[in-house]
Structures are given as C-alpha cells and as structure tokens.
Design a protein around this motif. Sequence first.
Motif: not given
Length: 559
Positions: A149, A154-155, A158, A161
């Motif tokens: 990330w 984006s962290y 993640r 996910k």
Amino acid sequence: MSTNRRAFIGQASLAAAGIVAARVPRVEAAPSFDLVIRGGTVLDGTGAPAFRADLGLVGDRVAALGEIAPEQGRRVVDATGLHVSPGFVDIHTHSDPDVLAHPGCDSRARQGVTTELAGHCGGSAAPLAGIGVAERREEWRRDGIEADWTDVASYLGRVEKAGLSVNHALLVGHGTLRSNAVGDVDRPLAAEELRAVARALEEALDQGAFGLSTGLEYVPGRYTPPSEIAELARLVARRGGLYASHIRNEEARLLEAVAEAIEVGRQSGVRVEIAHLKAAGESNWAKQGAALDLVESARRDGVGVMADAYPYTAYSTTLTTFMEGWAREGGTQAILARFRDPEARARIRREVEAQVRVDPGSWERVVVSRVKTEKNRPVAVGRSLVAIGAGWGLDPVDAYLRLLEEEETAVSFIGHAMSPENVERVLRHPLVMVGSDGSSMAPVGEAAKSRPHPRSYGTFPRVLGFYARERGLFGLETAVRKMTSLPADQIGLADRGRVARGKKADLVVFDAARVRDTATFEDPHRYPEGIVHVLVNGVPVVEMGAHTGARPGRALRKA
Ligand SMILES: [Zn+2]
C-alpha cells in the motif's frame, strides 16, 4: 415485523425501569430475526444499571430489545446466566499492519474486542511513501507482510481485502508523516517542510483516518517542537478528529508532558487522548495524582481531554528508548555507526545507565520480549538485561549495547515500572478508559517466538475479572462503559459502543463470575476465560469460547 417492533420497549426506558417485561406476541409465522440472544443481562455500555433483555438482530444491527421468543430467531444464542455488553472498543492498539499477518485477530477477538483503533504513538502503517520506506517494508516482510500500500486509502483497502475478524480503524502517525517527508532529523521543520507534512495529514484524514497520533518520546516526535504539533492539531480539530499523544515524558517530567498535551487541546479545540497514562519509575510514582488532577481541571475548563490506560504494572516498548535524542538521529545505520565510535559509545553508555536508574529503576526490571535473530532468541527473550549480561560475562549496560548492535536496534522489552496503587488509581478515574496498547496476534509464526506483554491477550478480561470483580475497583456497569461507549465517543464512532436498537451488533456475551485473564509475563500467549460469545457486525466470531473463523470485521473510515 412492524407489529413486533411496536411491541418492544425502547432500551432507554427499560434501563430507567431497571426491568424488562415487554409483552411480545409469542406466535410468529416466520422468524423475525437473523439471530436472537436470549436470557442475558444487558450492560448497555452507558454505565446505566444492568437489565434483563433478549436481543433480536437483523443483519449487522440490533433490531430489538425485549422479551423475544426463541422461534422468532433463525438462530438462537442462549445467554442465560450471562451478561451481554457492547463489543469492546480498544482505543489504543498497534495492530497496523499486524492484522494482515493475523487476520483472525485471535488475541483481540477472544477478549471480546470488536473494534481496534490502531496507528498510535506516532507510528502508523500508512502512509507508506517517502524516506525510509524500504526499511519499513523489509521489517514487515520478516513478519510475513508484503507492504504494497502507499496511502491510507490503499492500506484500508488492503485490510478490507484481507478480511479481518474485528473492525479496524486507524490514526495517522505524526512520526510517520514527518519521517516520510524529511527523515529522522533533529531540528524544527522549515515552513515548506511543515506544509508538506500538513498536506499529507489532510490527505490521510480525507481518506478515513480518525485523527493524529504523536509519540513525543520517540524519534522523530522528540525532535518536534510544540508549535509544529499545534499547527497540525488545528487541521485535525477542523475535521472533528482525535489527537492521541504518547506524551513527551512519563517519568521525571510527567506533569510538564501532560500539560503540553492539554495545551494542544486548549489551543486547537481538538479532542485529546493521553495515551497509556502512567508514572514510570519509583521516584516518579508520587506524581500520578497530580497528573490526573491536571486532566480533571482541564476538562472542567472545557478541554476535551481524556486518557487511556492498560491494567498492568509494566509497559513495553523498544530498547532504543533509553537513548537520548542525539544518539537516535538518522535511523538504524546512523545509530550503529555511533556504537562503533568509541567516544559516542561511551557517552551513550553513560546516558543509558542514568536513564535506566530513573525508569524502570534497575536493569533487573528490563526484560527483553522480542529480538529478530534466531541466534539471540534463546539467550535474550524472556530474560532481564542482568541475566543476559551474566550469560555473556558483561555488565548489563554492555549487554544492552551488544544486543542492540547484533539485532540492528530491533529489540523490544518489558519495563516493570509502575506501582499497583497507581494502576488502580488511574483505571478508577472517571476520565480514564481502557486501552490495551497491544496488538492483534496469535501464538503462530514470528509472534509465537516472542514473549510479548500479556496486554495483547488479557487487558479487557483483566479489568472485568481482577479489577472489577476481585479488587472491587468499580461495578461492571462502569467497567464496561470504560471499554465501550467512552472510547467509541472519543474516537467518534456513532453507531458502536452501545447496546441499543439501531446500533451495530458488535456484542460480547460473558460470564461475570468466571471472566479472567490468564496471560502472564512469563506465559503471555494465553487466551482468557469467561468470554463466551463475541459477535462482530452481527456475525459470531467467538462461540462457546472458541474462534469460529468468521471474518466479518470492517475497515472503518471517519465520515
Ligand atoms: Zn505509546
């Protein structure tokens, strides 16, 4: 469904009456609820007296409280003789990015923790951009985490996910932002440098971070003047975020450091969380009362300050903490170069000796919890610097230097530094809530090779069992409030931290007579007893004391 709804008495009036006697139609054509928790005594998280009620869940929410027949639920959880409370909101954790290696969040879920606020003490997993990124990636790779990330968005993506068992919320670390921008430099920032840090902060807050954390005892927090913090805190205040501070000193200058944190709140209007409030080192124990008085009087003046604390007489941090600021500037390689320079080494040796005499008081009280090399693990982990030194034929301080050198400074320890009386005094204070300062882990992989502070496994059951039931520090209502609505409000989580109709179904069913922590400093990877069921977003994560494997946790973003 709607007929049913009308038949239930609202939670507030139930609590006020202290009873539950709603009459509900017993015959249903089809179940109204996905899950019903029957027969329990509800602690709603507000501190109100406990009351008898069944809970009806629809999806991820509590849809009803009252008397609910078993046939109204597709699934029924029997809570007879047990207490039902909101899931515990751990306002202080370092689980970023450890949750990616331990998505089951076992050490937290088994305690009844349903939400973790990570990113504390100035360090957050994101943003991961700028200076020092390669070193951090490498460090996490050793724990089995590929850090792909870049920013907070984006962290959190993640995390989503990966799918976690408990909810995950993030503060952005001031130290992380400053190091990303300029490295670990021991000087005030130039105006344009500070603007870059401020922009990164705003971006993180816009992407869902709940606020800013500082670690003013660490690098680069200790290089940061209050004026820089004030500027950043104003941005956090403007967005309704939280400012959580590991204050500049928890020992001889504890009171000055508490005052500094309060001043940030006074000037900016930001909500302030003083992290793991304590007086470390015997010579400072007498300051604890005055530190609490400062918080109390600031609160009376309208500053939104509170504190968190964990229920133990020892802290845990990194071994380089004993070194002065000059010796820690510039990162790992710069520190190692100073160890090789005889003059610098002698000065570090002297300063570290003096520091350990103040806090925790002696080398006997410094017990290594984690190293990175296989070679030093049996020699060092679980042993004091006195014992390690004896094994090597060295004075403790020389063993300290050798260990840091061989481990390239990556050593954690436990410092036995607080008095039992102060721990109780802090926990009991109405402006103090419970925060573990621990992490999500499980006794597998790298974590199993360490001997971490037991707080990661035992904090919440220890407050309920040892401090509420055995020591009688407070009633269950107050204990649960300190773990649920108080932290949820301070973080700004409107739909969690209370058992009430419409709130998220993050719930714990526990046995008040039996709940207790079993993790100890000698044997920390042990799950507590008496935490019977845990639900996260309406889904059972713990059933009859065992992890179900479910991963209904969410990445939470500040609205
Ligand atoms: Zn801290």
